[in-house]
Design a protein around this motif. Structure first.
Motif: not given
Length: 501
Positions: A44-51, A71-76
């Motif tokens: 999920x972290x790698x996917x977030x970086x790509x996004x 995306x950053x808020x969702x990561x939190x």
């Protein structure tokens, strides 16, 4: 028009961005929790970086603060990082935030001085090759001490002003006329159309030389680009120390870049070499003289104040009398106090350019917090650090350069310098080698990133500015015109990184 509240909501989401772009962002937001649940936080972290890189690459569709922030808020929310971790990253990089808040705003009040400087260069030098070299070198010098984005803004202002002046004359009007649409050629007299097209080519090449110059100078000092200050703080360099460590790479690249500028104008390759038509020069000289003679005593006094503030700025940075952002605040106070700018709304305009990017940088740090919390880059860093020490700087330069071409160099530098610092703290590398890798990271993110408008904030600013459509400067045209510089600056930079240390 929306015919229901729901359709109104969907219409408002990300405003005028393309529908497909909105759908992609929504897909990201829906997919991330599912991927987190099914495959774990690492994937999920790698996917977030790509996004997030996608939002940077699509910056022309929508300013990345908005989708990147979602995306950053969702990561939190899904637990990829914590609010405390994000705050820790912001706190560590607070000097960078001060730089963006106050230094960019401070330079805003020096625009008149910079505008006069570039105006004199444009009308005072008749050789196009010499003029291009002066534009490139002046932009490099100013960007080394000031802000590349603001220097680019000044160049754009000069180009817009001069284009508008001649466009009025080409349309059969006087250059003093206020009401004129420079974006339409409908009223241009047939006799002037060829000169106008040649003038467009002339300005395109000058704009690109100036933008490249901001990269050549920006790599050399800790205030040239936002990531430079970040790297300097992590490594522990002051202004002079940063310059001396970068000099083995930045000086040869500067020389090579200026030689490339001269050669492109002489050879007229890649869209360069456009000459200023004589009728256009005559109009611009008359206009510049009119501006000079109409300048009041107050205007002249304001220029002297800005010049004095520029000297204080350079001395303050050279001797590191305070944090860079605080020196920028000093410039704001001095110039506004002695030029009569006392209204809150007048001062507020200076912060319009800096605060959106400052907010975006905080979102960067949220993504960096995810990378740290999930140790995503550790396998890559471990692989590069497992190579012989002599190969590591070159590999870091290449990795940073390629990623900076398609995303944002501030983000790339933030990630890599943070990971290498962790390797230093764990005892995996020596401090001397850490400094060498820092040079590779800084030069790798600053030099090859000129390949596309996405890589450099100054290039993106130029592409989205008022002058781009006037002189027919498209995304593809910028990539083509930047290509020879990319090859030369990237090649010389890689050679020096691998052989100078």
């Amino acid at each position: 028009m929306p015919n229901s509240v729901f359709s109104g909501f969907t219409n408002n989401f990300l405003g005028n961005a393309p529908v497909w772009y909105k759908q992609v962002i929504l897909l990201f937001l829906v997919a991330n929790p599912l991927v987190m649940y099914a495959f774990g936080p690492g994937v999920a972290g790698w996917l977030l970086i790509a996004e997030f890189i996608f939002t940077l690459a699509m910056a022309l569709k929508c300013y990345p603060l908005l989708p990147g922030g979602l995306l950053a808020v969702e990561a939190l929310l899904i637990g990829l990082t914590t609010a405390d971790a994000v705050y820790h990253e912001v706190l560590i990089n607070f000097p960078v935030i001060l730089l963006l808040m106050f230094m960019v705003a401070g330079i805003y009040f020096m625009k008149e001085l910079l505008l006069v400087t570039f105006t004199q260069i444009l009308v005072g030098v008749r050789s196009k090759s010499a003029l291009s070299l002066l534009f490139c070198s002046a932009a490099a010098l100013l960007s080394a001490f000031l802000d590349a984005l603001t220097v680019t803004a000044v160049i754009i202002s000069v180009a817009v002003g001069f284009f508008s002046v001649y466009h009025k004359v080409a349309s059969g009007k006087g250059y003093q006329q206020k009401d004129h649409n420079a974006s339409s050629d409908a009223e241009v007299v047939e006799l002037h159309r060829e000169d106008l097209e040649n003038f467009r080519a002339f300005l395109r090449s000058l704009l690109m030389h100036g933008a490249i110059g901001t990269a050549l100078g920006g790599v050399a000092t800790m205030v040239g680009e936002p990531q430079n200050l970040l790297i300097a703080k992590v490594v522990g360099w002051d202004f002079v120390g940063f310059f001396l460590h970068m000099a083995p790479v930045s000086i040869p690249v500067l020389i090579a870049g200026l030689c490339t500028c001269w050669a492109l104008e002489k050879l007229r390759w890649f869209g360069y070499g456009g000459r200023l038509p004589k009728p256009v020069r005559q109009v611009l000289e008359e206009f510049a003289e009119n501006e000079r003679t109409s300048r009041t005593k107050s205007d002249k006094a304001a220029l002297w104040v800005q010049a004095a503030a520029a000297v204080i700025l350079v001395l303050g940075l050279a001797f590191h009398i305070a944090e860079v952002g605080l020196i920028g605040l000093l410039v704001i106070i001095l110039i506004t106090s002695f030029t009569g700018v006392i209204d809150e709304h007048q001062i507020g305009k200076a912060f319009q350019e800096s605060l959106p990017f400052t907010s975006l940088l905080v979102v960067f740090f949220a993504v960096v917090a995810v990378i740290h919390e999930q140790h995503l880059f550790k396998p890559i860093i471990d692989y590069v650090l497992s190579l012989p020490e002599g190969q590591q700087p070159g590999m870091f330069f290449i990795a940073n350069g390629l990623l900076s071409m398609i995303s944002d160099n501030v983000f790339v530098a933030t990630v890599y310098i943070s990971e290498v610092k962790q390797a230093l703290d764990s005892g995996s590398i020596s401090y001397e080698h850490f400094q060498t890798l820092a040079v590779a990271i800084n030069t790798g993110t600053n030099l090859p990133s000129v390949a596309t408008p996405n890589g450099q904030a100054a290039f993106l600013f130029l592409l989205t500015s008022a002058i781009a459509p006037l002189v027919r400067l498209s995304y593809g045209k910028m990539v083509i015109m930047a290509f020879p510089y990319t090859v030369v600056m990237g090649g010389v930079g890689l050679y020096m990184v691998t052989h100078a240390f």
